[in-house]
Design a protein around this motif. Structure first.
Motif, PDB file in Angstrom:
ATOM      1  N   GLU A 174       0.827  -1.210   0.000  1.00 45.19           N
ATOM      2  CA  GLU A 174       0.000   0.000   0.000  1.00 45.19           C
ATOM      3  C   GLU A 174       0.861   1.260   0.000  1.00 45.19           C
ATOM      4  N   MET A 222      -6.467  -3.081  -8.771  1.00 42.93           N
ATOM      5  CA  MET A 222      -7.712  -2.355  -8.492  1.00 42.93           C
ATOM      6  C   MET A 222      -7.510  -1.284  -7.423  1.00 42.93           C
ATOM      7  N   ASP A 223      -6.767  -1.622  -6.383  1.00 42.19           N
ATOM      8  CA  ASP A 223      -6.505  -0.642  -5.316  1.00 42.19           C
ATOM      9  C   ASP A 223      -5.702   0.543  -5.842  1.00 42.19           C
ATOM     10  N   TYR A 273      -8.883  -1.943 -16.738  1.00 42.05           N
ATOM     11  CA  TYR A 273      -9.112  -3.152 -15.952  1.00 42.05           C
ATOM     12  C   TYR A 273     -10.463  -3.813 -16.248  1.00 42.05           C
ATOM     13  N   ALA A 306      -5.212 -13.608  -7.812  1.00 39.91           N
ATOM     14  CA  ALA A 306      -6.138 -12.659  -7.185  1.00 39.91           C
ATOM     15  C   ALA A 306      -5.397 -11.533  -6.470  1.00 39.91           C
ATOM     16  N   LYS A 307      -4.266 -11.847  -5.846  1.00 39.13           N
ATOM     17  CA  LYS A 307      -3.496 -10.835  -5.104  1.00 39.13           C
ATOM     18  C   LYS A 307      -3.046  -9.713  -6.029  1.00 39.13           C
ATOM     19  N   ASN A 312      -4.339  -8.872  -8.941  1.00 37.16           N
ATOM     20  CA  ASN A 312      -5.499  -8.139  -9.444  1.00 37.16           C
ATOM     21  C   ASN A 312      -6.018  -7.143  -8.407  1.00 37.16           C
ATOM     22  N   LYS A 313      -6.000  -7.546  -7.153  1.00 37.93           N
ATOM     23  CA  LYS A 313      -6.454  -6.628  -6.099  1.00 37.93           C
ATOM     24  C   LYS A 313      -5.516  -5.427  -6.002  1.00 37.93           C
ATOM     25  N   PRO A 353      -5.764  -6.003 -15.305  1.00 37.81           N
ATOM     26  CA  PRO A 353      -5.780  -7.127 -14.353  1.00 37.81           C
ATOM     27  C   PRO A 353      -4.505  -7.937 -14.489  1.00 37.81           C
TER      28      PRO A 353
END
Length: 350
Positions: free
Chosen positions: A186, A245-246, A273, A238-239, A241-242, A218
């Motif tokens: 982050e 998105m974040d 995305y 998935a990690k 892609n998140k 993605p």
């Protein structure tokens, strides 16, 4: 006194709409970024990350391998054409082009680069700050060519596109220890968003007013990531892609902030995305047969020199594939993504 007919009012309305379109039409497309939009600058620098050989470019006009990481065009080529400009944007470092060619569109992008200077050093490519230096040089050349007044008009009415960021995560943060030991993911996103802010402010101060900031795709669904993360069983990561998105949410917040802070700025977020993810999940709806593997080679890990004309496994019809190599979409996918951007985020500039 008779009121004007409905048909007359409609005609006037259509004329006004056309006038508004003409007034807002951009003068030029000016591109910064990475391999998603590089039209051949890496051909002219000492790096191993090149694509100026077959089968790259096999579906480009004349079958020429230009240095684009695609079988054909990249999204910004399609965007340029959609805005009534040229079909392809020339690479600034290509000596076969002149300032006349660059006056209606030019590309400063370099495959393999990122917001972070550390990312550009991984494969010895052009850092984002150097792309800006080239742009300053371009401004001077344009003023010599057109005169100050006309050049300033072109520069202020141009559409500036920045497409960058995937390499910062997949080539740098998740592969090398330096940044991941310094930042949480982050905090690294915030660090990159800060660089994006500085970049936009800098080109704004140099005269840019119409700017499109491109979000991350993605990236967990890229064939290379599906292949190298064995635990995924070739599903999207998935990690990753998140994270994409974040980060896109942080870029959207940046867009809203800068539009308030910088007078006269028209800044938009072009987010690939949702559209690319929809294509990957529903390939048949777009005429694709393959979304998890690429056209070139085995379709799992080949990119750049691993994707060459001697690889016997390369597909015969790239239009059946979402991805051309393990990291980059095909010409067909690029066209769909560009059309999506033109009809959504970029519509304000038409």
């Amino acid at each position: 006194m008779a009121l004007p007919s409905i048909s007359f009012i409609l005609i006037i309305f259509q004329i006004l709409l056309q006038l508004l379109k003409t007034e807002a039409k951009v003068s030029s497309i000016i591109v910064f970024g990475d391999s998603s939009v590089d039209s051949g600058n890496n051909n002219y620098i000492p790096t191993v990350l090149k694509s100026n050989f077959r089968p790259y470019g096999r579906d480009f006009d004349g079958g020429k391998a230009t240095g684009r990481f695609s079988n054909g065009r990249v999204p910004t080529d399609f965007i340029s054409e959609a805005f009534g400009l040229k079909k392809t944007l020339p690479a600034y470092l290509d000596p076969s082009y002149t300032i006349k060619d660059f006056s209606t569109g030019v590309c400063f992008a370099s495959a393999g680069t990122g917001y972070d200077n550390v990312t550009s050093k991984v494969l010895s490519v052009i850092p984002l700050w150097k792309e800006v230096e080239y742009y300053k040089e371009y401004q001077n050349r344009l003023r010599d060519y057109l005169g100050n007044e006309k050049a300033d008009e072109v520069l202020s009415e141009a559409l500036y596109i920045l497409s960058i960021g995937t390499n910062d995560f997949l080539e740098n943060y998740y592969v090398l220890p330096h940044r991941s030991s310094q930042f949480s993911v982050e905090d690294y996103q915030k660090f990159l968003a800060g660089i994006a802010r500085n970049f936009i402010t800098q080109i704004y101060e140099l005269g840019a007013r119409k700017i499109s900031l491109t979000g991350l795709p993605p990236m967990g669904c890229l064939p290379l990531e599906r292949t190298t993360n064995l635990a995924s069983k070739r599903e999207c990561i998935a990690k990753y892609n998140k994270v994409a998105m974040d980060f896109n949410q942080k870029l959207q917040a940046l867009v809203e902030t800068l539009n308030k802070e910088l007078s006269g700025l028209q800044l938009v977020l072009s987010n690939p995305y949702p559209m690319l993810y929809f294509i990957i999940r529903n390939p048949g709806s777009f005429g694709f047969d393959h979304a998890s593997v690429a056209c070139c080679g085995t379709g799992m890990y080949e990119m750049s020199y691993l994707c060459d004309q001697n690889n016997p496994l390369t597909c015969s019809d790239a239009n059946k594939f979402v991805f051309w190599d393990s990291f980059h979409p095909t010409d067909k996918t690029n066209g769909i993504l560009a059309n999506y951007a033109v009809r959504t985020s970029l519509a304000v500039f038409q």
